[in-house]
Design a protein around this motif. Structure first.
Motif, PDB file in Angstrom:
ATOM      1  N   VAL A   1       0.837  -1.201   0.000  1.00 45.29           N
ATOM      2  CA  VAL A   1       0.000   0.000   0.000  1.00 45.29           C
ATOM      3  C   VAL A   1       0.874   1.254   0.000  1.00 45.29           C
ATOM      4  O   VAL A   1       0.642   2.202  -0.766  1.00 45.29           O
ATOM      5  CB  VAL A   1      -0.951  -0.006   1.220  1.00 45.29           C
ATOM      6  CG1 VAL A   1      -1.605   1.357   1.416  1.00 45.29           C
ATOM      7  CG2 VAL A   1      -2.027  -1.081   1.050  1.00 45.29           C
ATOM      8  N   ASN A   2       1.915   1.248   0.844  1.00 48.02           N
ATOM      9  CA  ASN A   2       2.818   2.401   0.921  1.00 48.02           C
ATOM     10  C   ASN A   2       3.568   2.609  -0.386  1.00 48.02           C
ATOM     11  O   ASN A   2       3.716   3.734  -0.865  1.00 48.02           O
ATOM     12  CB  ASN A   2       3.807   2.223   2.075  1.00 48.02           C
ATOM     13  CG  ASN A   2       3.137   2.330   3.437  1.00 48.02           C
ATOM     14  OD1 ASN A   2       2.077   2.949   3.558  1.00 48.02           O
ATOM     15  ND2 ASN A   2       3.723   1.720   4.448  1.00 48.02           N
ATOM     16  N   SER A   3       4.044   1.505  -0.963  1.00 49.72           N
ATOM     17  CA  SER A   3       4.839   1.607  -2.194  1.00 49.72           C
ATOM     18  C   SER A   3       4.020   2.147  -3.363  1.00 49.72           C
ATOM     19  O   SER A   3       4.561   2.781  -4.271  1.00 49.72           O
ATOM     20  CB  SER A   3       5.448   0.250  -2.561  1.00 49.72           C
ATOM     21  OG  SER A   3       4.447  -0.643  -3.018  1.00 49.72           O
ATOM     22  N   LEU A   4       2.709   1.904  -3.343  1.00 50.03           N
ATOM     23  CA  LEU A   4       1.832   2.393  -4.411  1.00 50.03           C
ATOM     24  C   LEU A   4       1.194   3.742  -4.060  1.00 50.03           C
ATOM     25  O   LEU A   4       0.343   4.240  -4.791  1.00 50.03           O
ATOM     26  CB  LEU A   4       0.732   1.365  -4.706  1.00 50.03           C
ATOM     27  CG  LEU A   4       1.192   0.017  -5.276  1.00 50.03           C
ATOM     28  CD1 LEU A   4       0.014  -0.938  -5.439  1.00 50.03           C
ATOM     29  CD2 LEU A   4       1.906   0.198  -6.608  1.00 50.03           C
ATOM     30  N   ASN A   5       1.612   4.286  -2.902  1.00 51.73           N
ATOM     31  CA  ASN A   5       1.108   5.590  -2.447  1.00 51.73           C
ATOM     32  C   ASN A   5      -0.422   5.590  -2.291  1.00 51.73           C
ATOM     33  O   ASN A   5      -1.118   6.524  -2.724  1.00 51.73           O
ATOM     34  CB  ASN A   5       1.545   6.697  -3.424  1.00 51.73           C
ATOM     35  CG  ASN A   5       1.466   8.079  -2.792  1.00 51.73           C
ATOM     36  OD1 ASN A   5       1.536   8.213  -1.569  1.00 51.73           O
ATOM     37  ND2 ASN A   5       1.294   9.096  -3.609  1.00 51.73           N
ATOM     38  N   LEU A   6      -0.925   4.499  -1.664  1.00 52.76           N
ATOM     39  CA  LEU A   6      -2.376   4.350  -1.476  1.00 52.76           C
ATOM     40  C   LEU A   6      -2.787   4.416  -0.006  1.00 52.76           C
ATOM     41  O   LEU A   6      -3.884   3.998   0.359  1.00 52.76           O
ATOM     42  CB  LEU A   6      -2.835   3.012  -2.075  1.00 52.76           C
ATOM     43  CG  LEU A   6      -2.761   2.877  -3.592  1.00 52.76           C
ATOM     44  CD1 LEU A   6      -3.005   1.441  -4.017  1.00 52.76           C
ATOM     45  CD2 LEU A   6      -3.757   3.811  -4.283  1.00 52.76           C
ATOM     46  N   ARG A   7      -1.903   4.978   0.827  1.00 52.69           N
ATOM     47  CA  ARG A   7      -2.171   5.007   2.284  1.00 52.69           C
ATOM     48  C   ARG A   7      -3.508   5.663   2.612  1.00 52.69           C
ATOM     49  O   ARG A   7      -4.200   5.250   3.543  1.00 52.69           O
ATOM     50  CB  ARG A   7      -1.054   5.748   3.017  1.00 52.69           C
ATOM     51  CG  ARG A   7       0.247   4.980   3.121  1.00 52.69           C
ATOM     52  CD  ARG A   7       1.290   5.768   3.899  1.00 52.69           C
ATOM     53  NE  ARG A   7       1.633   7.008   3.223  1.00 52.69           N
ATOM     54  CZ  ARG A   7       2.490   7.100   2.211  1.00 52.69           C
ATOM     55  NH1 ARG A   7       3.077   6.013   1.766  1.00 52.69           N
ATOM     56  NH2 ARG A   7       2.751   8.262   1.648  1.00 52.69           N
ATOM     57  N   ASN A   8      -3.874   6.684   1.853  1.00 53.74           N
ATOM     58  CA  ASN A   8      -5.122   7.408   2.144  1.00 53.74           C
ATOM     59  C   ASN A   8      -6.361   6.702   1.614  1.00 53.74           C
ATOM     60  O   ASN A   8      -7.486   7.163   1.846  1.00 53.74           O
ATOM     61  CB  ASN A   8      -5.054   8.829   1.547  1.00 53.74           C
ATOM     62  CG  ASN A   8      -3.988   9.672   2.205  1.00 53.74           C
ATOM     63  OD1 ASN A   8      -3.690   9.499   3.388  1.00 53.74           O
ATOM     64  ND2 ASN A   8      -3.393  10.582   1.447  1.00 53.74           N
ATOM     65  N   ASN A   9      -6.146   5.611   0.909  1.00 45.73           N
ATOM     66  CA  ASN A   9      -7.281   4.895   0.307  1.00 45.73           C
ATOM     67  C   ASN A   9      -7.519   3.518   0.903  1.00 45.73           C
ATOM     68  O   ASN A   9      -8.426   2.797   0.459  1.00 45.73           O
ATOM     69  CB  ASN A   9      -7.057   4.734  -1.203  1.00 45.73           C
ATOM     70  CG  ASN A   9      -6.982   6.059  -1.927  1.00 45.73           C
ATOM     71  OD1 ASN A   9      -5.905   6.618  -2.078  1.00 45.73           O
ATOM     72  ND2 ASN A   9      -8.124   6.582  -2.358  1.00 45.73           N
ATOM     73  N   VAL A  10      -6.709   3.108   1.886  1.00 45.23           N
ATOM     74  CA  VAL A  10      -6.821   1.753   2.455  1.00 45.23           C
ATOM     75  C   VAL A  10      -6.941   1.819   3.975  1.00 45.23           C
ATOM     76  O   VAL A  10      -6.218   2.577   4.630  1.00 45.23           O
ATOM     77  CB  VAL A  10      -5.600   0.882   2.075  1.00 45.23           C
ATOM     78  CG1 VAL A  10      -5.695  -0.493   2.727  1.00 45.23           C
ATOM     79  CG2 VAL A  10      -5.502   0.734   0.566  1.00 45.23           C
TER      80      VAL A  10
END
Length: 370
Positions: free
Chosen positions: A246-255
């Protein structure tokens, strides 16, 4: 009274545990009684509830952690208690360990049921080899052969044994998972989800459940709708790897990793769509519970077999279809309304997956005398 020794309860509230409890709470316990053998000394799922039902919970060491202690405790248990039981019912995902059946036979438990709850290997190579080795000899130790689906039967048993296999429906309690508007409102407010399209998944964080696929898919979805949030309810060995992804794809705010939750109705009610891309399943309770809530479901054909797609808002895709096709289906199905409770109940009863209708059928399979 017909006394059954049950194996299959672990420390995790998973599909097998929920399946056993859904049925046992509704059995006529004047006629049938369950005690439980567990391969852990830790507290197990539903332990307090089982003790209130007057069930004994016996614990032995795990074979993988302490094989000598395990062997000693297993032998001691069966030597001491086997004559108390009419039947042993072993609920497992693999035949890698059939010691329970061997000892049940050795110490005189006359009826020995083996019950398949999965359709593929979810462990290492050694356990897979043991599974296929024990497939060839399971008839020496078990007297009855059960499975949650035809797919699970095929994985567990040799072809010549399949005609003898009985399919036991993973029926669920619809009242426990029904849609609740107030719970939806409360959870969405607490987690700041009020203005989001919420895609949810409930299950162990494990390669079988394929949450990595969901996260890769989310990257594609967010490009089309930045207000999408993905919620994972559950815990498991892949948790840290998934968080890193999640962090590597920069999706922290979406998960959101919500962890283990007891209010499944509340969380299912919170979701707008249930995403279920498992690599393999037997017949998953999570997929049935999502349908019991009325949710639109997008699932892999490995997760929900056709016979378990009970509502008309379920989409089944191949994992080979790729992220674009999955994204398209998710956005399309997320616009569908939830199915109403009466229609859900009718669908489940008709297919044999409503618990109150299914209980008398399973009771009879234990051959309880009136």
């Amino acid at each position: 009274m017909y006394k059954v020794l049950v194996f299959g309860i672990t420390t995790n509230i998973g599909g097998i545990e929920s399946f056993i409890m859904s049925y046992y709470k509704r059995f006529d316990r004047r006629k049938i009684h369950f005690d439980f053998l567990c391969n852990t000394h830790d507290k197990v799922a539903y332990e307090d509830e089982l003790q209130k039902l007057d069930s004994k919970i016996y614990k032995v060491a795990m074979r993988s952690e302490n094989p000598f202690k395990y062997k000693k405790e297993m032998d001691s248990f069966f030597k001491q208690h086997a004559d108390e039981y009419d039947c042993m019912w072993v609920n497992v995902n693999s035949l890698a360990n059939i010691d329970y059946l061997k000892l049940a036979k050795k110490y005189g438990i006359r009826r020995r049921i083996i019950h398949s709850h999965n359709s593929q290997n979810m462990d290492g190579k050694l356990r897979e080899l043991l599974h296929f080795y024990n497939r060839k000899r399971i008839t020496k130790f078990a007297t009855d052969f059960w499975a949650c689906s035809p797919l699970a039967a095929k994985w567990f048993y040799e072809d010549d044994l399949l005609p003898k296999v009985q399919i036991i429906k993973n029926a669920i309690d619809l009242d426990r998972v029904k849609f609740d508007q107030q719970k939806r409102k409360n959870i969405r407010k607490e987690y700041n989800l009020e203005n989001n399209l919420v895609i949810g998944n409930v299950g162990r964080l494990h390669f079988q459940k394929n949450q990595k696929f969901s996260i890769n898919l989310l990257r594609s979805l967010v490009n089309k709708n930045p207000n999408i949030k993905m919620v994972f309810v559950g815990d498991g060995p892949d948790k840290e790897d998934l968080k890193e992804k999640v962090n590597s794809l920069n999706l922290r705010n979406n998960v959101i990793f919500a962890g283990i939750q007891s209010d499944i109705s509340g969380w299912l009610s919170t979701f707008d769509l249930f995403l279920f891309p498992s690599k393999f399943e037997g017949l998953p309770i999570a997929g049935l519970e999502a349908q019991g809530n009325g949710l639109p479901v997008v699932a892999s054909k490995n997760a929900i077999p056709k016979e378990a797609a009970l509502n008309n808002n379920v989409s089944i895709l191949s994992l080979d279809n790729g992220y674009d096709k999955w994204s398209e289906n998710i956005l399309q199905y997320s616009k569908l309304n939830r199915i109403g409770f009466e229609e859900i109940k009718n669908n489940f009863e008709k297919a044999g997956y409503e618990i109150n209708s299914a209980v008398p059928i399973l009771e009879k399979k234990f051959n309880i005398e009136e």
